[in-house]
Design an enzyme around this catalytic site. Sequence first.
Site, PDB file in Angstrom:
ATOM      1  N   HIS A 236      40.786  36.513  47.194  1.00 14.73           N
ATOM      2  CA  HIS A 236      40.798  36.149  45.773  1.00 14.73           C
ATOM      3  C   HIS A 236      42.138  35.594  45.272  1.00 14.73           C
ATOM      4  CE1 HIS A 236      37.047  38.498  45.567  1.00 14.73           C
ATOM      5  NE2 HIS A 236      37.698  39.485  46.143  1.00 14.73           N
TER       6      HIS A 236
HETATM    7  O1  RIB Z   1      38.045  41.189  41.925  1.00 13.62           O
HETATM    8  C1  RIB Z   1      39.119  40.846  42.755  1.00 13.62           C
HETATM    9  C2  RIB Z   1      40.414  41.171  42.101  1.00 13.62           C
HETATM   10  O2  RIB Z   1      40.507  42.576  41.883  1.00 13.62           O
HETATM   11  C3  RIB Z   1      41.635  40.812  42.977  1.00 13.62           C
HETATM   12  O3  RIB Z   1      42.719  40.512  42.160  1.00 13.62           O
HETATM   13  C4  RIB Z   1      41.891  42.091  43.720  1.00 13.62           C
HETATM   14  O4  RIB Z   1      43.261  42.218  44.127  1.00 13.62           O
HETATM   15  C5  RIB Z   1      41.580  43.105  42.655  1.00 13.62           C
HETATM   16  O5  RIB Z   1      42.735  43.239  41.841  1.00 13.62           O
END
Ligand code: RIB
Length: 314
Positions: A244
């Site tokens: 992500h």
């Molecule tokens: O949903 C994914 C996000 O939530 C990313 O930033 C991961 O590190 C968590 O913080």
Amino acid sequence: MAAPRKIIIDTDPGQDDAAAIMLAFGSRAELDILGITTVAGNVPLALTARNARILCELCGRTDVRVFAGADRPLARPLVTAEHVHGKTGLDGPELAEPSMPLAEGHAVDFIVETLRREPEGTVTLCTLGPLTNIALALEKAPDIAARIRELVMMGGGFFEGGNITPAAEFNVYVDPEAAARVLAAGIPIVMMPLDLTHRVLTLKTRVAKIRALGSKPALALAEMLEFFERFDVEKYGSDGGPLHDPTVIAYLLKPELFQGRDCNVEIETASPLTLGMTVVDWWHVTDRPKNARVMRFIDDQGFFDLLTERLAAI
Ligand code: RIB
Ligand code: CA
């Protein structure tokens, strides 16, 4: 070459946050990291503040100041994600405790002071976790909204749905009130939702290329990713898991890898069933203001080529 772009990274490390921070560390010519601000999210603040410093030391970047910020959301109890990131938030490799100290002062004050000091429109906020620090900074100093060049955030989801509930993505779910305030502040926002990040998978071949770099940061990141992906591999049955947070940094480096459109994005803050849902008007069926550029498509191989190239440059 233009002067490096000034950024503040707001983060809750988190293995994917680590990949984002390392991508930024490997891009000195393009990015001037004014500071790293930490927030409670994946794990409690004490650990996210610890983890950010571990990453700075691992990458030889103790020149970058790390600030501790909010230890809980604006108006709700903290929800964490040890089931994904492990007890420490950076499970995977063996990592030594940090020796570098936290920077003096609260992260929110650092954000406000930096935005007031730097010329208007020159600082970009890169948010990788819940938006609590940003919302608090806007509450404390509403004048900073007009001074922010751009806010690039990992968060939300629309056709992809949620990852912490069927409707909500984790960063927004942890602090939906903060997300709503940030999206209503009139800041130029670029959003990296699950619809995009679920196309960025840590395929075995990709992690192998990172490991083959052989440096301490690359070897540690490969182990982090192999730990981090197991949750999503089991859930989605995919080869690798979605990476992500580094999409936020990659956007600053190579925006041409991304495709999206300006949309209205609203946050559900009341319904227990859909709390934290990002309601994205992708088809423009309402006349609500287009308050975010929502990215949906990415050249994922181009992204991993960039990430691997920059890891080698740390
Ligand atoms: O949903 C994914 C996000 O939530 C990313 O930033 C991961 O590190 C968590 O913080
Ligand atoms: Ca994160």
